[in-house]
Design a protein around this motif. Structure first.
Motif, PDB file in Angstrom:
ATOM      1  N   PRO A 100     120.382 105.948  38.573  1.00 30.33           N
ATOM      2  CA  PRO A 100     118.951 106.225  38.487  1.00 30.33           C
ATOM      3  C   PRO A 100     118.261 106.400  39.839  1.00 30.33           C
ATOM      4  O   PRO A 100     117.408 107.291  39.982  1.00 30.33           O
ATOM      5  CB  PRO A 100     118.396 105.011  37.729  1.00 30.33           C
ATOM      6  CG  PRO A 100     119.540 104.499  36.933  1.00 30.33           C
ATOM      7  CD  PRO A 100     120.753 104.759  37.777  1.00 30.33           C
ATOM      8  N   TYR A 101     118.618 105.578  40.823  1.00 31.22           N
ATOM      9  CA  TYR A 101     117.886 105.647  42.087  1.00 31.22           C
ATOM     10  C   TYR A 101     118.070 107.019  42.748  1.00 31.22           C
ATOM     11  O   TYR A 101     117.095 107.666  43.152  1.00 31.22           O
ATOM     12  CB  TYR A 101     118.322 104.534  43.038  1.00 31.22           C
ATOM     13  CG  TYR A 101     117.347 104.335  44.179  1.00 31.22           C
ATOM     14  CD1 TYR A 101     116.345 103.371  44.103  1.00 31.22           C
ATOM     15  CD2 TYR A 101     117.407 105.127  45.316  1.00 31.22           C
ATOM     16  CE1 TYR A 101     115.434 103.198  45.130  1.00 31.22           C
ATOM     17  CE2 TYR A 101     116.500 104.970  46.345  1.00 31.22           C
ATOM     18  CZ  TYR A 101     115.522 103.997  46.253  1.00 31.22           C
ATOM     19  OH  TYR A 101     114.605 103.846  47.276  1.00 31.22           O
ATOM     20  N   ASN A 102     119.325 107.445  42.872  1.00 31.94           N
ATOM     21  CA  ASN A 102     119.574 108.725  43.531  1.00 31.94           C
ATOM     22  C   ASN A 102     118.940 109.890  42.783  1.00 31.94           C
ATOM     23  O   ASN A 102     118.370 110.801  43.391  1.00 31.94           O
ATOM     24  CB  ASN A 102     121.081 108.968  43.664  1.00 31.94           C
ATOM     25  CG  ASN A 102     121.719 108.122  44.739  1.00 31.94           C
ATOM     26  OD1 ASN A 102     121.026 107.552  45.570  1.00 31.94           O
ATOM     27  ND2 ASN A 102     123.036 108.037  44.730  1.00 31.94           N
ATOM     28  N   VAL A 155     114.386 103.307  33.845  1.00 36.26           N
ATOM     29  CA  VAL A 155     114.451 102.919  35.257  1.00 36.26           C
ATOM     30  C   VAL A 155     113.868 104.017  36.133  1.00 36.26           C
ATOM     31  O   VAL A 155     113.112 103.742  37.077  1.00 36.26           O
ATOM     32  CB  VAL A 155     115.903 102.605  35.670  1.00 36.26           C
ATOM     33  CG1 VAL A 155     115.995 102.358  37.172  1.00 36.26           C
ATOM     34  CG2 VAL A 155     116.427 101.397  34.905  1.00 36.26           C
ATOM     35  N   SER A 156     114.178 105.261  35.832  1.00 39.69           N
ATOM     36  CA  SER A 156     113.658 106.376  36.625  1.00 39.69           C
ATOM     37  C   SER A 156     112.137 106.420  36.582  1.00 39.69           C
ATOM     38  O   SER A 156     111.477 106.607  37.612  1.00 39.69           O
ATOM     39  CB  SER A 156     114.242 107.699  36.109  1.00 39.69           C
ATOM     40  OG  SER A 156     115.649 107.726  36.239  1.00 39.69           O
ATOM     41  N   HIS A 188     114.633  95.704  38.335  1.00 43.90           N
ATOM     42  CA  HIS A 188     115.213  95.952  37.018  1.00 43.90           C
ATOM     43  C   HIS A 188     116.581  95.288  36.889  1.00 43.90           C
ATOM     44  O   HIS A 188     117.445  95.426  37.758  1.00 43.90           O
ATOM     45  CB  HIS A 188     115.362  97.460  36.768  1.00 43.90           C
ATOM     46  CG  HIS A 188     116.061  97.767  35.487  1.00 43.90           C
ATOM     47  ND1 HIS A 188     115.405  97.772  34.271  1.00 43.90           N
ATOM     48  CD2 HIS A 188     117.366  98.063  35.211  1.00 43.90           C
ATOM     49  CE1 HIS A 188     116.267  98.052  33.311  1.00 43.90           C
ATOM     50  NE2 HIS A 188     117.466  98.244  33.855  1.00 43.90           N
ATOM     51  N   ARG A 189     116.778  94.572  35.787  1.00 45.97           N
ATOM     52  CA  ARG A 189     118.063  93.986  35.445  1.00 45.97           C
ATOM     53  C   ARG A 189     118.350  94.312  33.983  1.00 45.97           C
ATOM     54  O   ARG A 189     117.711  93.792  33.077  1.00 45.97           O
ATOM     55  CB  ARG A 189     118.058  92.460  35.650  1.00 45.97           C
ATOM     56  CG  ARG A 189     117.783  92.020  37.081  1.00 45.97           C
ATOM     57  CD  ARG A 189     118.933  92.407  38.024  1.00 45.97           C
ATOM     58  NE  ARG A 189     118.707  91.967  39.385  1.00 45.97           N
ATOM     59  CZ  ARG A 189     118.076  92.674  40.321  1.00 45.97           C
ATOM     60  NH1 ARG A 189     117.577  93.864  40.011  1.00 45.97           N
ATOM     61  NH2 ARG A 189     117.942  92.221  41.550  1.00 45.97           N
ATOM     62  N   VAL A 195     118.551  97.550  39.596  1.00 43.60           N
ATOM     63  CA  VAL A 195     117.854  98.365  40.593  1.00 43.60           C
ATOM     64  C   VAL A 195     116.638  97.593  41.093  1.00 43.60           C
ATOM     65  O   VAL A 195     115.764  97.218  40.305  1.00 43.60           O
ATOM     66  CB  VAL A 195     117.396  99.716  39.994  1.00 43.60           C
ATOM     67  CG1 VAL A 195     116.718 100.573  41.067  1.00 43.60           C
ATOM     68  CG2 VAL A 195     118.572 100.464  39.373  1.00 43.60           C
ATOM     69  N   ASP A 196     116.586  97.352  42.388  1.00 41.02           N
ATOM     70  CA  ASP A 196     115.455  96.632  42.968  1.00 41.02           C
ATOM     71  C   ASP A 196     114.241  97.532  43.169  1.00 41.02           C
ATOM     72  O   ASP A 196     113.121  97.153  42.830  1.00 41.02           O
ATOM     73  CB  ASP A 196     115.840  96.006  44.305  1.00 41.02           C
ATOM     74  CG  ASP A 196     116.733  94.784  44.135  1.00 41.02           C
ATOM     75  OD1 ASP A 196     116.983  94.383  42.979  1.00 41.02           O
ATOM     76  OD2 ASP A 196     117.191  94.247  45.156  1.00 41.02           O
TER      77      ASP A 196
END
Length: 433
Positions: A100-102, A155-156, A188-189, A195-196
């Motif tokens: 998600p982060y990338n 998450v995104s 997020h967990r 994802v922090d």
């Protein structure tokens, strides 16, 4: 009258699998940025809402039989953003083989570069060949892929919202570039991701890119009803398209969404001639160039059975529930063959133009009539235009069909907004805090 939404699906030198064999076609165009820049400019000249690039993290098909390989779509769309001003730019990216982060960063960046014209076609990616490129022995289960996709999108969205719209102050005198309290981690967990955050890209012009989805299985429909703002779909008949349209709009309403905020765009492969005979001759010429043995092998891989070219599909095909790949496309192909009692050779001809999407050979007026018929009878909010041959098929659609739709009041004559969301009549989402 509500205006149609038209998206140009750009694929190499055309959607027909034999298009590259025509004398006019450039067999190297699939990795030529200038080819795609030309296509984007043609589509923008026609005032289309968007262009779209499909993608998969695997070499599709046999490169010995047709041009193989694709440029990475978000990179290519960045190049298209530089030669266009208005048209939306939609790229496919997989939730199964990205993080998600990338990916959130990539689409936020594209939205900034294009000044608010980015869209993400969310796919879960079927096929064991793709899985094996990422260290897996086989494709994850269908339902698990969609569960991962749902968390991926959540998450995104949180990452895109990790910057407030007014976070950047750029106060030189005070020495404060951004209000740090308005740039927050997401912490997020979940089942699939940790994802922090926050994202390292400020909130983009659209807030979120336009969210697009293209699966029509049970899981795919429910996912689209929850998240999608535009849906690319494939139906062969008006009745099938109406049923899909009604079903998806109802699902969206049941989830508390405005059904009008989910735009449904069936694919259509137009083969356009100045006369009907000319259109049918071009269609027949393309079909004559199909390699039937190669196409048969593709179908055999899909069905897991040996097929005979001049026989119908076997009676003992697996059901949709028994496969983990592209479920809805599998069912569409089987239903088409059964409904029209096609041999495998005939089925190959029907699929050669658009892999299951509706193909239509006719004059500009006949193509416009077909589009108007579905849009006025509760089957579509617009269409995913998939020219059999590129660039000539897109030029014909823009130059000959679009003016007819404009004269009938069905399509815009000028862009009225600046962003892709505005083209689709959708609001800019606020920041969820």
């Amino acid at each position: 009258m509500t205006k149609l939404h038209l998206n140009a699906f750009l694929m190499g030198v055309g959607h027909h699998e034999a298009s590259w064999r025509l004398p006019e076609s450039d067999p190297y165009a699939s990795w030529d940025v200038e080819h795609f820049q030309n296509l984007a400019r043609i589509a923008e000249r026609g005032k289309l809402d968007s262009v779209f690039l499909a993608d998969s993290p695997v070499l599709m098909g046999d490169p010995g039989r047709r041009p193989g390989g694709k440029l990475e779509p978000t990179i290519l769309l960045t190049a298209l953003a530089g030669v266009t001003e208005h048209i939306g730019l939609i790229a496919t990216a997989s939730t199964s083989y990205n993080e998600p982060y990338n990916l959130a960063r990539r689409f936020a960046s594209l939205d900034h570069v294009s000044h608010g014209r980015a869209g993400w076609n969310i796919v879960t990616t079927a096929g064991a060949d793709a899985a094996r490129n990422f260290g897996l022995d086989d494709v994850p289960l269908h339902r698990e892929r969609y569960e991962r996709a749902a968390e991926f999108v959540e998450v995104s969205i949180r990452l895109w919202d990790s910057w407030a719209d007014d976070a950047i102050r750029a106060d030189k005198q005070a020495g404060v570039h951004a209000d740090a309290a308005k740039v927050r981690p997401i912490d997020h967990r979940g089942r699939f991701f940790r994802v922090d955050g926050p994202l390292n890209v400020p909130r983009s012009p659209q807030g979120h890119p336009l969210l697009v989805q293209a699966g029509s299985s049970e899981d795919g429909r429910q996912f689209a009803a929850r998240y999608a703002e535009a849906v690319f779909t494939a139906q062969q008949t008006l009745a099938e398209a109406q049923a899909f349209y009604q079903d998806l709009k109802k699902r969206a309403a049941d989830l508390g969404r405005d059904p009008a905020a989910v735009k449904i765009l069936p694919g259509i492969v137009p083969v356009i001639g100045d006369t009907e005979a000319e259109a049918r001759e071009l269609d027949a010429e393309l079909d004559r160039l199909i390699s039937p043995e190669y196409a048969k092998r593709q179908l055999e891989e899909r069905f897991g059975l040996t097929l005979e070219l001049d026989e119908p599909l076997p009676a003992n095909l697996p059901s949709e529930d028994e496969i983990e790949g592209a479920k809805s496309r599998y069912t569409l192909i089987v239903d088409l063959a059964r409904r029209e009692n096609l041999t495998v050779r005939q089925l190959i001809g029907r699929l050669g133009g658009g892999r299951g999407h509706r193909t239509f050979a006719g004059t500009p007026v006949q193509v416009a009539d077909a589009i108007e018929d579905w849009s006025k009878n509760g089957a579509a909010d617009g269409f995913n235009i998939m020219p059999a041959v590129l660039p000539s098929g897109l030029e014909a659609f823009v130059g000959k069909v679009v003016p007819i739709l404009q004269e009938r009041g069905l399509f815009r004559t000028e862009y009225e907004g600046a962003t892709l969301r505005e083209h689709y009549g959708l609001p800019r989402p606020g920041v969820a805090r």
